[in-house]
Write an enzyme that holds these catalytic residues in place. Structure first.
Site, PDB file in Angstrom:
ATOM      1  N   LYS A 108      -2.287   9.615   7.825  1.00 50.80           N
ATOM      2  CA  LYS A 108      -1.003   8.953   7.593  1.00 50.80           C
ATOM      3  C   LYS A 108      -1.266   7.651   6.842  1.00 50.80           C
ATOM      4  CE  LYS A 108       3.022   7.418  10.305  1.00 50.80           C
ATOM      5  NZ  LYS A 108       3.529   7.211  11.683  1.00 50.80           N
ATOM      6  N   HIS A 110       1.052   5.267   6.220  1.00 48.57           N
ATOM      7  CA  HIS A 110       1.978   4.186   6.544  1.00 48.57           C
ATOM      8  C   HIS A 110       1.990   3.994   8.066  1.00 48.57           C
ATOM      9  CE1 HIS A 110       4.260   7.954   6.907  1.00 48.57           C
ATOM     10  NE2 HIS A 110       4.995   7.335   7.808  1.00 48.57           N
TER      11      HIS A 110
END
Length: 225
Positions: A108, A110
């Site tokens: 991921k 963010h």
């Protein structure tokens, strides 16, 4: 791992539960190794709250009886995610509250970022999965755990098929579980094994399952370890 009469009883209860739940089925199924197996175990079919809770109970009881010392659980994506969470809940219910974590298939970029989710991966980490087919998932989990600075200490699985591993279509003289134990140095705790399944199918105890017993026994004779 040496089993006692109590753990044998646990295995028999688990096999019966898996058959009743339709998770352990009989017929003709092609395995990842290209073999035609007379039985198929699909942990993804523990697909409601009652079945998942019962499955977690079997994992927790086997783990607590195994003697494996661990500080937290790790569930490899995808099936291991649900399993680790469910087993952590059951262990807490039994008085052993431990943290758990799991990985994403893709990092991921963010928010918190990274591939690991849940508690910080630290200490002695026990991997929770459904089966060990080739050891690939275990090796990937070991890499992630070690990269986080922790120590992989064992693997808990639902079923040990006790059959020869296959590499590029060639049968090996060891099983995937033996590979994890001997080559990767991890202890393995299985709720049940192929031997337990054969005991459940034994014609003297379950004459209605004789056909399945013969098919599974023949499969083990050919591919068993």
């Amino acid at each position: 791992m040496t089993t006692s009469p109590a753990t044998d009883a646990l295995a028999q209860d688990f096999v019966r539960f898996a058959v009743d739940a339709g998770v352990l089925r009989f017929g003709e199924f092609k395995t990842k190794a290209g073999r035609l197996s007379p039985y198929f175990f699909n942990a993804g079919l523990f697909d409601d709250g009652a079945k998942l809770g019962r499955l977690a109970e079997f994992y927790a009881r086997r783990l607590l009886a195994s003697g494996i010392e661990f500080d937290m659980l790790f569930g490899p994506a995808y099936k291991g995610i649900t399993l680790a969470a469910a087993v952590a809940i059951e262990l807490a219910r039994l008085g052993r509250n431990v943290p758990f974590a799991y990985n994403r298939k893709e990092a991921k970029d963010h928010g918190e970022g990274g591939t690991l989710v849940g508690a910080p991966v630290a200490g002695r980490v026990l991997i929770i999965d459904d089966v060990i087919s080739a050891g690939t998932s275990v090796r990937e989990s070991i890499s992630m755990i070690q990269a986080a600075g922790a120590t992989p200490c064992g693997v808990a699985i639902a079923l040990d098929r006790q059959e020869k591993a296959a590499e590029k279509g060639v049968d090996m003289p060891w099983s995937a579980v033996q590979y994890v134990q001997q080559e990767l140095g991890l202890k393995v705790a299985a709720i049940a094994t192929l031997s337990d399944l054969l005991q459940y199918l034994n014609p003297t105890a379950a004459p209605g399952l004789t056909t399945h017993y013969q098919a599974v026994a023949a499969y083990r004779e050919r591919y068993g370890i």
